[in-house]
Motif scaffolding. Structure first.
Motif, PDB file in Angstrom:
ATOM      1  N   MET A   1      23.773   1.090 -49.802  1.00  0.00           N
ATOM      2  CA  MET A   1      22.516   1.190 -50.764  1.00  0.00           C
ATOM      3  C   MET A   1      21.522   2.042 -49.986  1.00  0.00           C
ATOM      4  SD  MET A   1      21.649   0.875 -53.673  1.00  0.00           S
ATOM      5  CE  MET A   1      20.482   0.364 -54.727  1.00  0.00           C
ATOM      6  N   SER A   2      21.093   1.892 -48.818  1.00  0.00           N
ATOM      7  CA  SER A   2      19.995   2.695 -48.126  1.00  0.00           C
ATOM      8  C   SER A   2      20.390   3.956 -48.250  1.00  0.00           C
ATOM      9  CB  SER A   2      20.030   1.766 -46.589  1.00  0.00           C
ATOM     10  OG  SER A   2      18.901   2.672 -45.756  1.00  0.00           O
ATOM     11  N   ASN A   3      21.505   4.229 -47.677  1.00  0.00           N
ATOM     12  CA  ASN A   3      21.722   5.911 -47.562  1.00  0.00           C
ATOM     13  C   ASN A   3      21.689   6.610 -49.111  1.00  0.00           C
ATOM     14  OD1 ASN A   3      23.270   6.777 -45.059  1.00  0.00           O
ATOM     15  ND2 ASN A   3      24.032   4.521 -45.486  1.00  0.00           N
ATOM     16  N   TYR A   4      21.910   5.888 -50.089  1.00  0.00           N
ATOM     17  CA  TYR A   4      21.708   6.575 -51.385  1.00  0.00           C
ATOM     18  C   TYR A   4      20.314   6.857 -51.682  1.00  0.00           C
ATOM     19  CZ  TYR A   4      22.165   7.361 -56.248  1.00  0.00           C
ATOM     20  OH  TYR A   4      22.097   7.755 -57.444  1.00  0.00           O
ATOM     21  N   ALA A   5      19.641   5.539 -51.575  1.00  0.00           N
ATOM     22  CA  ALA A   5      18.261   5.447 -52.176  1.00  0.00           C
ATOM     23  C   ALA A   5      17.400   6.432 -51.317  1.00  0.00           C
ATOM     24  CB  ALA A   5      17.721   3.914 -52.158  1.00  0.00           C
ATOM     25  N   SER A   6      17.641   6.362 -49.995  1.00  0.00           N
ATOM     26  CA  SER A   6      16.573   6.921 -49.060  1.00  0.00           C
ATOM     27  C   SER A   6      17.120   8.607 -48.548  1.00  0.00           C
ATOM     28  CB  SER A   6      16.429   6.176 -47.691  1.00  0.00           C
ATOM     29  OG  SER A   6      17.705   6.377 -47.025  1.00  0.00           O
ATOM     30  N   LEU A   7      18.355   8.841 -48.769  1.00  0.00           N
ATOM     31  CA  LEU A   7      18.969  10.226 -48.320  1.00  0.00           C
ATOM     32  C   LEU A   7      19.516  10.929 -49.509  1.00  0.00           C
ATOM     33  CD1 LEU A   7      20.065   9.354 -44.764  1.00  0.00           C
ATOM     34  CD2 LEU A   7      18.082  10.531 -45.375  1.00  0.00           C
ATOM     35  N   TYR A   8      20.599  10.424 -49.780  1.00  0.00           N
ATOM     36  CA  TYR A   8      21.494  11.108 -50.838  1.00  0.00           C
ATOM     37  C   TYR A   8      20.876  11.383 -52.089  1.00  0.00           C
ATOM     38  CZ  TYR A   8      25.661  12.399 -53.755  1.00  0.00           C
ATOM     39  OH  TYR A   8      26.483  13.015 -54.462  1.00  0.00           O
ATOM     40  N   ARG A   9      20.160  10.631 -52.890  1.00  0.00           N
ATOM     41  CA  ARG A   9      19.813  10.775 -54.166  1.00  0.00           C
ATOM     42  C   ARG A   9      18.775  11.548 -54.047  1.00  0.00           C
ATOM     43  NH1 ARG A   9      17.166   5.806 -56.399  1.00  0.00           N
ATOM     44  NH2 ARG A   9      15.432   6.986 -55.650  1.00  0.00           N
ATOM     45  N   PRO A  10      17.460  11.402 -53.064  1.00  0.00           N
ATOM     46  CA  PRO A  10      16.413  12.652 -53.053  1.00  0.00           C
ATOM     47  C   PRO A  10      16.832  13.864 -52.923  1.00  0.00           C
ATOM     48  CG  PRO A  10      16.180  10.776 -51.589  1.00  0.00           C
ATOM     49  CD  PRO A  10      17.254  10.328 -52.248  1.00  0.00           C
ATOM     50  N   VAL A  11      17.671  13.894 -52.042  1.00  0.00           N
ATOM     51  CA  VAL A  11      18.180  15.475 -51.541  1.00  0.00           C
ATOM     52  C   VAL A  11      19.104  16.006 -52.678  1.00  0.00           C
ATOM     53  CG1 VAL A  11      19.895  16.697 -49.892  1.00  0.00           C
ATOM     54  CG2 VAL A  11      18.215  15.239 -48.992  1.00  0.00           C
ATOM     55  N   THR A  12      19.919  15.206 -53.177  1.00  0.00           N
ATOM     56  CA  THR A  12      20.920  15.698 -54.281  1.00  0.00           C
ATOM     57  C   THR A  12      19.906  16.211 -55.481  1.00  0.00           C
ATOM     58  OG1 THR A  12      22.788  14.431 -53.365  1.00  0.00           O
ATOM     59  CG2 THR A  12      22.866  15.099 -55.773  1.00  0.00           C
ATOM     60  N   GLU A  13      19.122  15.203 -55.856  1.00  0.00           N
ATOM     61  CA  GLU A  13      18.114  15.510 -56.877  1.00  0.00           C
ATOM     62  C   GLU A  13      17.476  16.727 -56.821  1.00  0.00           C
ATOM     63  OE1 GLU A  13      16.109  12.082 -57.773  1.00  0.00           O
ATOM     64  OE2 GLU A  13      17.702  10.936 -58.782  1.00  0.00           O
ATOM     65  N   SER A  14      16.864  17.009 -55.612  1.00  0.00           N
ATOM     66  CA  SER A  14      16.066  18.401 -55.285  1.00  0.00           C
ATOM     67  C   SER A  14      17.017  19.355 -55.244  1.00  0.00           C
ATOM     68  CB  SER A  14      15.384  18.113 -53.838  1.00  0.00           C
ATOM     69  OG  SER A  14      14.870  19.270 -53.822  1.00  0.00           O
ATOM     70  N   LEU A  15      18.008  19.395 -54.587  1.00  0.00           N
ATOM     71  CA  LEU A  15      19.100  20.468 -54.554  1.00  0.00           C
ATOM     72  C   LEU A  15      19.722  20.823 -56.180  1.00  0.00           C
ATOM     73  CD1 LEU A  15      21.170  19.862 -51.502  1.00  0.00           C
ATOM     74  CD2 LEU A  15      19.325  21.144 -51.650  1.00  0.00           C
ATOM     75  N   SER A  16      19.704  20.054 -57.014  1.00  0.00           N
ATOM     76  CA  SER A  16      20.158  20.135 -58.322  1.00  0.00           C
ATOM     77  C   SER A  16      19.053  20.979 -59.103  1.00  0.00           C
ATOM     78  CB  SER A  16      20.805  18.864 -58.800  1.00  0.00           C
ATOM     79  OG  SER A  16      19.681  18.236 -59.233  1.00  0.00           O
ATOM     80  N   GLU A  17      17.806  21.147 -58.652  1.00  0.00           N
ATOM     81  CA  GLU A  17      16.810  21.500 -59.420  1.00  0.00           C
ATOM     82  C   GLU A  17      16.914  23.092 -59.088  1.00  0.00           C
ATOM     83  OE1 GLU A  17      13.276  19.724 -58.357  1.00  0.00           O
ATOM     84  OE2 GLU A  17      13.838  17.753 -59.361  1.00  0.00           O
ATOM     85  N   ASP A  18      17.484  23.664 -58.386  1.00  0.00           N
ATOM     86  CA  ASP A  18      17.433  24.939 -57.863  1.00  0.00           C
ATOM     87  C   ASP A  18      19.058  25.533 -58.416  1.00  0.00           C
ATOM     88  OD1 ASP A  18      17.897  27.515 -57.223  1.00  0.00           O
ATOM     89  OD2 ASP A  18      16.887  27.226 -55.176  1.00  0.00           O
ATOM     90  N   PRO A  19      19.079  26.425 -59.726  1.00  0.00           N
ATOM     91  CA  PRO A  19      20.265  26.715 -60.114  1.00  0.00           C
ATOM     92  C   PRO A  19      21.238  27.636 -59.071  1.00  0.00           C
ATOM     93  CG  PRO A  19      18.587  27.778 -61.153  1.00  0.00           C
ATOM     94  CD  PRO A  19      17.752  26.803 -60.275  1.00  0.00           C
ATOM     95  N   ARG A  20      20.506  28.150 -58.240  1.00  0.00           N
ATOM     96  CA  ARG A  20      21.244  28.911 -57.138  1.00  0.00           C
ATOM     97  C   ARG A  20      22.349  28.084 -56.086  1.00  0.00           C
ATOM     98  NH1 ARG A  20      16.374  31.308 -53.998  1.00  0.00           N
ATOM     99  NH2 ARG A  20      15.811  29.114 -54.024  1.00  0.00           N
ATOM    100  N   ASN A  21      22.098  26.662 -56.492  1.00  0.00           N
ATOM    101  CA  ASN A  21      22.756  25.852 -55.599  1.00  0.00           C
ATOM    102  C   ASN A  21      23.921  25.280 -56.294  1.00  0.00           C
ATOM    103  OD1 ASN A  21      20.785  25.970 -53.416  1.00  0.00           O
ATOM    104  ND2 ASN A  21      19.545  24.008 -54.207  1.00  0.00           N
ATOM    105  N   GLU A  22      23.982  25.812 -57.251  1.00  0.00           N
ATOM    106  CA  GLU A  22      25.284  25.445 -58.207  1.00  0.00           C
ATOM    107  C   GLU A  22      26.576  25.887 -57.443  1.00  0.00           C
ATOM    108  OE1 GLU A  22      27.450  26.305 -62.526  1.00  0.00           O
ATOM    109  OE2 GLU A  22      25.254  26.052 -62.579  1.00  0.00           O
ATOM    110  N   GLY A  23      27.472  25.232 -57.160  1.00  0.00           N
ATOM    111  CA  GLY A  23      28.829  25.291 -56.421  1.00  0.00           C
ATOM    112  C   GLY A  23      28.825  25.073 -55.149  1.00  0.00           C
ATOM    113  N   VAL A  24      27.794  24.655 -54.596  1.00  0.00           N
ATOM    114  CA  VAL A  24      27.485  23.971 -53.186  1.00  0.00           C
ATOM    115  C   VAL A  24      27.331  22.586 -53.179  1.00  0.00           C
ATOM    116  CG1 VAL A  24      26.276  23.762 -50.885  1.00  0.00           C
ATOM    117  CG2 VAL A  24      26.266  26.065 -52.243  1.00  0.00           C
TER     118      VAL A  24
END
Length: 154
Positions: A1-24
């Motif tokens: 749970m700690s990995n998801y809440a403190s690392l995975y979710r914030p990074v994934t949400e931020s990266l998904s906001e940039d359409p240039r990151n689609e496909g990575v």
């Protein structure tokens, strides 16, 4: 749970906001999912429509999201296999400078801060005239991308 809440979710949400990151596709987690001093930036997949610069931008954007955090090291992995190390202080610097520093400078100087898994420098630091230095830095950047993930994709 700690990995998801403190690392995975914030990074994934931020990266998904940039359409240039689609496909990575990237996964970010603590080393062994329990060591909070070391994070793993694991490149899971790259589409044929993405360039090495897209992958590096994901790394830089992840460093921006995590810039207020301190880590000893960041392992750069591809599909679960560790390939290189970044010092935690350098990763933090990348995050602090993202959006402020000239992106070409960041890309050119990234390889000289990359370490092999045994902690030795993976690439050299160049000196001399700017044209020669820049040429060698770009060669190192291309080699870095090949060794991190491109050779596995071919």
């Amino acid at each position: 749970m700690s990995n998801y809440a403190s690392l995975y979710r914030p990074v994934t949400e931020s990266l998904s906001e940039d359409p240039r990151n689609e496909g990575v596709e990237v996964s970010v987690h603590y080393q062994w999912f329990v060591n909070p001093n070391v994070i793993v930036f694991d490149l899971r997949s790259v589409s044929e429509n993405n360039s090495p610069a897209d992958v590096t931008r994901n790394l830089l954007q992840a460093s921006k999201v995590l810039e207020r955090r301190s880590f000893d090291h960041v392992l750069l992995s591809h599909r679960g296999t560790a390939k290189f190390i970044l010092e935690g202080d350098f990763f933090k610097k990348l995050g602090t400078e993202y959006g402020v520093q000239n992106p070409m400078y960041t890309l050119r100087t990234l390889p000289e801060n990359v370490l092999e898994l045994d902690g030795t420098p993976a690439f050299g630091k160049w000196s001399g005239g700017w044209l020669g230095v820049t040429s060698k830095q770009i060669e190192d950047l291309n080699k870095f991308h090949r060794e991190w993930f491109l050779s596995d994709l071919m």
